[in-house]
Design a protein around this motif. Structure first.
Motif: not given
Ligand SMILES: [Zn+2]
Length: 242
Positions: A19-22, A90-96
């Motif tokens: 997927g795209p970079a965030w 990395g996005v999942r880790a932040v959201l978690a």
């Protein structure tokens, strides 16, 4: 890595390895976006305010951490607490590690907020600023949304009724969503907004108790007080917040 249930269902299909970079930005206390270029005055809302109207986009200044640029418009980020590019994991880790976001206010968020605060003995005024309990509220919303719902910030979370905590979540959601639309933080309840705003107490036109130490409460006249709570200034009315 487990994906926190009920978080960002709309983003999930985009979080794959290909997927795209965030871009992850946390403004913190000092971060801000500023805009330049001929179209800068068109930019407003979503907490952003249009900046200058230079004829052309200037070179970024020495303190600019990130620039997003399009034709005739540049957005410069200075002073953020966080600014990083992330992949899906990395996005999942932040959201978690983030609690529910009052501006998104998705199904289940209100119940999760109430249940978490009810399970803790720390002062509710401290818990609101814990980003794992609610993602987004800062010092102004902490002070004024507790005032608006009449809750004393010093009450242990476990001693605030579910009904009152539900009302607090609803108030955070409504107030923050309004401010995202207007681009200005204005938390004083409309029916308590003094008209005209008293000379020397101009903040009464924007805030109810935040930053109004020593001023009379707009609801009951009691003097607004403040104390340090976990390193941040906490403001409240001891007369009408119980
Ligand atoms: Zn009061």
């Amino acid at each position: 890595m487990p994906f926190a249930e009920s978080r960002t269902p709309t983003a999930e299909p985009l979080l794959g390895d290909d997927g795209p970079a965030w871009l992850h930005v946390h403004l913190g206390l000092y971060g801000r976006w500023s805009f330049s270029g001929p179209r800068a005055t068109d930019v407003a809302g979503a907490g952003l305010r249009g900046g200058g109207n230079a004829a052309a986009v200037p070179e970024p200044g020495a303190t600019v951490r990130l620039r997003l640029e399009a034709e005739d418009l540049a957005a410069d980020l200075t002073g953020p607490a966080r600014c990083e590019a992330l992949d899906g994991q990395g996005v999942r880790a932040v959201l978690a590690r983030l609690g529910p976001d009052p501006v998104r206010n998705e199904p289940g968020d209100r119940e999760r907020f109430v249940t978490t605060i009810r399970s803790r003995r720390a002062a509710v005024g401290q818990l609101i600023l814990d980003q794992s309990i609610a993602a987004g509220p800062g010092n102004i919303y902490r002070a004024d949304c507790l005032f608006r719902t009449g809750i004393s910030p010093l009450t242990p979370g476990s001693e605030v009724s579910p009904e009152r905590l539900g009302a607090l979540w609803d108030d955070l959601a409504a107030t923050m969503a309004d401010d995202v639309d207007s681009g200005v933080i204005r938390t004083v309840p409309p029916d308590l907004r003094p008209e005209p705003v008293p000379e020397g107490d101009e903040e009464a036109g924007r805030f109810a108790v935040y930053h109004r130490t020593g001023r009379p409460c707009l609801r009951c006249g009691t003097t607004i007080v403040e104390k340090d709570l976990v390193g941040r200034r906490l403001f409240w009315c001891p007369g009408c917040q119980r």
